[in-house]
Design a protein around this motif. Structure first.
Motif, PDB file in Angstrom:
ATOM      1  N   LEU A 345     -22.354 -32.209 -45.778  1.00 43.76           N
ATOM      2  CA  LEU A 345     -23.679 -32.796 -45.573  1.00 43.76           C
ATOM      3  C   LEU A 345     -23.955 -33.887 -46.613  1.00 43.76           C
ATOM      4  N   SER A 346     -23.521 -33.668 -47.852  1.00 43.83           N
ATOM      5  CA  SER A 346     -23.734 -34.708 -48.880  1.00 43.83           C
ATOM      6  C   SER A 346     -22.959 -35.968 -48.525  1.00 43.83           C
ATOM      7  N   ALA A 347     -21.711 -35.798 -48.095  1.00 45.09           N
ATOM      8  CA  ALA A 347     -20.906 -36.975 -47.732  1.00 45.09           C
ATOM      9  C   ALA A 347     -21.514 -37.686 -46.522  1.00 45.09           C
ATOM     10  N   MET A 348     -22.051 -36.908 -45.581  1.00 44.69           N
ATOM     11  CA  MET A 348     -22.678 -37.521 -44.397  1.00 44.69           C
ATOM     12  C   MET A 348     -23.904 -38.330 -44.795  1.00 44.69           C
ATOM     13  N   GLU A 374      -8.501 -40.496 -37.331  1.00 46.64           N
ATOM     14  CA  GLU A 374      -9.150 -41.812 -37.413  1.00 46.64           C
ATOM     15  C   GLU A 374     -10.545 -41.826 -36.802  1.00 46.64           C
ATOM     16  N   ALA A 375     -10.691 -41.174 -35.637  1.00 45.06           N
ATOM     17  CA  ALA A 375     -11.991 -41.238 -34.956  1.00 45.06           C
ATOM     18  C   ALA A 375     -13.094 -40.623 -35.822  1.00 45.06           C
ATOM     19  N   ILE A 376     -12.737 -39.602 -36.585  1.00 40.03           N
ATOM     20  CA  ILE A 376     -13.738 -38.970 -37.451  1.00 40.03           C
ATOM     21  C   ILE A 376     -13.971 -39.840 -38.693  1.00 40.03           C
ATOM     22  N   VAL A 381     -18.886 -44.656 -43.790  1.00 39.83           N
ATOM     23  CA  VAL A 381     -18.799 -45.994 -44.377  1.00 39.83           C
ATOM     24  C   VAL A 381     -17.598 -46.022 -45.327  1.00 39.83           C
ATOM     25  N   GLU A 382     -17.538 -45.053 -46.229  1.00 42.03           N
ATOM     26  CA  GLU A 382     -16.398 -44.936 -47.159  1.00 42.03           C
ATOM     27  C   GLU A 382     -15.432 -43.921 -46.574  1.00 42.03           C
ATOM     28  N   ARG A 383     -14.355 -44.419 -45.976  1.00 42.16           N
ATOM     29  CA  ARG A 383     -13.421 -43.515 -45.291  1.00 42.16           C
ATOM     30  C   ARG A 383     -12.871 -42.451 -46.252  1.00 42.16           C
ATOM     31  N   GLU A 384     -12.735 -42.826 -47.531  1.00 40.66           N
ATOM     32  CA  GLU A 384     -12.141 -41.894 -48.508  1.00 40.66           C
ATOM     33  C   GLU A 384     -13.019 -40.663 -48.695  1.00 40.66           C
ATOM     34  N   ALA A 385     -14.310 -40.830 -48.516  1.00 40.99           N
ATOM     35  CA  ALA A 385     -15.215 -39.675 -48.671  1.00 40.99           C
ATOM     36  C   ALA A 385     -14.822 -38.605 -47.654  1.00 40.99           C
TER      37      ALA A 385
END
Ligand code: AMP
Ligand code: MG
Length: 477
Positions: A345-348, A374-376, A381-385
């Motif tokens: 939830l924090s990353a979202m 990839e789709a997820i 915004v920050e794929r690494e998150a």
């Protein structure tokens, strides 16, 4: 209701619009639930009933009296200012439902209002209550909308409509509060006895039936709000007069289903201080239950009420975590699994990720390094998150020996592909205002079965259009 004396309601008659009426949408599922074969009643007959033009002889319509706390302040008398209860109907299974018309004209409780509802708000309630039912969330149900060309004055001139809705009961916390504030404690008891006899008969033999009643409402409310939180639903006007004594979602107005995950999401533009923001709902549920307990104090000790209310928080937390674990396909709960949920939830939140789309996409999660998902990833915004969290998720899945295929199937049963986003309702409203009612029925089709794929309606599961976040909904309805 007719078994209650008239101090609980006023006899009223629905007032048909002056202009001709037409059937805007009809929900055969709810007709069947009432034990009515939808093919045996013609549209003209439904219009006659719902407009109030021609009522069955045995029908004794009424408007219910209630009070409430609105935005934290006590309002000693409210009542159905624009709704009429037509009566009760029993289906073949012996289940009873009240049929209520919303927007059916003036009542003794209209307080300067016009007793009407606009087409726009009627479509929103119609679609959202059926969507909630499709999601398995307790709610009033919607039978039909009857419209008219009659003008109704809000910020702009709009057209009026009447929603026919049903529930086992439309009684609210405020139905008790009104008599508490009038010091009519015998009426509080009479209503509690009625609710127990009609809706909670198992409690009648309890040695403290009124405490048991409060306990049951606490339990249902905690479970209801846990479900709202898990699906991202914000009610918008959680006044005590909108809180159902049966734990149903009741009175849809400026509600919203969260798109980008923001715990402080305020769906109601008239809620200037965010009293009813998304993350405030669990606490407001308890605050409202305190108001109900206060109204029931003539029937129990303060200590009994306090102990009963203390059950709310653990019930809410347990059910919420149960639902969130199911959303991630997790079988076991431990500290690490709870942390996994809060980290997601924090990353979202930090990455403005769409709540519904993310959980639906996670159904297809394959643990790295077998897949990059990839789709997820692309929803962040920050794929690494996402990558960091995905490792944590992989480890949790490994620990519980969770298998991709069975998890995917289970997750698709609890993570909807479709929710009623404001822009979807708006498309249906804009078309309806041009006399094209087809989108209402199309949306109803996907919302009543939101876990299925409906490939022809895929666009409603994708990224919302740019104009979607400019829609403002308020108490005006
Ligand atoms: P709501 O915000 O729809 O839950 O309504 C709060 C209270 O105001 C209830 O008692 C309603 O019956 C009443 N009310 C809302 N709109 C109108 C209206 N147009 N005419 C009369 N009463 C209304
Ligand atoms: Mg209300």
């Amino acid at each position: 209701m007719p078994r209650l004396p008239e101090r609980f309601y006023s006899r009223v008659k629905p007032t048909p619009f002056e202009a001709p009426h037409h059937l805007i949408s009809f929900n055969p599922d709810v007709a069947r639930l009432l034990g009515i074969d939808p093919d045996r009643v013609s549209p003209a007959e439904w219009i006659d009933l719902i407009s109030g033009r021609r009522l069955p002889a045995e029908c004794e319509p009424l408007a219910m009296l209630y009070a409430g706390h609105q935005f934290g302040h006590v309002v000693p008398q409210l009542g159905d200012g624009r709704a009429t209860l037509l009566g009760e109907i029993r289906n073949q299974q012996g289940e009873k439902y009240d049929i209520q018309l919303k927007g059916s004209g003036l009542t003794p409780y209209s307080c300067g209002g016009d007793g009407r509802a606009v087409l726009r708000s009627t479509i929103r309630e119609y679609l959202c209550s059926e969507a909630m039912h499709g999601l398995g969330i307790p709610t009033t149900r919607a039978l039909a909308i009857v419209g008219s060309d009659a003008e109704v004055y809000r910020e702009q001139i709009e057209t009026g409509a009447i929603l026919a809705r049903i529930a086992s009961s439309h009684l609210r916390f405020g139905s008790f509060e009104v008599f508490y504030h009038r010091d009519q404690h015998d009426a509080v008891q009479q209503l509690a006895d009625f609710v127990i006899a009609e809706h909670y008969p198992d409690l009648a033999t309890h040695d403290k039936p009124y405490v048991a009643l409060l306990e049951e409402v606490v339990r249902r409310t905690a479970r209801l709000i846990a479900r709202w939180q898990a699906v991202g639903f914000a009610h918008g006007v959680l006044n005590t007069d909108n809180m159902s004594i049966l734990g149903l979602t009741l009175d849809y107005g400026p509600f919203g289903v969260m798109e980008q995950y923001q715990p402080g999401y305020i769906c109601n533009h008239s809620d200037f201080h965010g009293r009813y923001a998304f993350d405030q709902q669990p606490g407001i549920g308890l605050w409202n239950l305190n108001r109900l307990a206060q109204a029931l104090i003539p029937l129990m000790s303060v200590e009994q009420a306090k102990v009963t209310l203390e059950q709310y928080e653990p019930l809410f937390v347990d059910h919420y975590f149960e639902l969130m674990h199911a959303k991630l396909g997790l079988k076991n709960q431990d500290d690490m699994s709870r942390e996994l949920i809060s980290d997601l939830l924090s990353a979202m939140q930090a990455n403005q990720v769409d709540y519904t789309r993310l959980f639906r996409a996670l159904c297809d999660f394959v643990p790295p390094p077998q897949a990059r998902n990839e789709a997820i990833r692309n929803l962040f915004v920050e794929r690494e998150a996402f990558d960091i969290w995905a490792q944590q998720y992989r480890r949790q899945l490994e620990r519980e020996q969770n298998h991709v295929t069975s998890r995917r199937e289970a997750m698709r049963q609890v993570n909807p592909k479709y929710v009623l986003r404001n822009y979807m309702a708006q498309i249906a409203i804009d078309k309806a205002q041009q006399n094209d009612f087809s989108e209402i029925d199309r949306l109803l089709d996907i919302l009543r079965d939101p876990f299925a794929e409906h490939p022809d309606m895929d666009h409603y599961a994708g990224e919302p259009p740019g104009w979607a976040n400019q829609i403002e909904v308020s108490c005006s309805s």
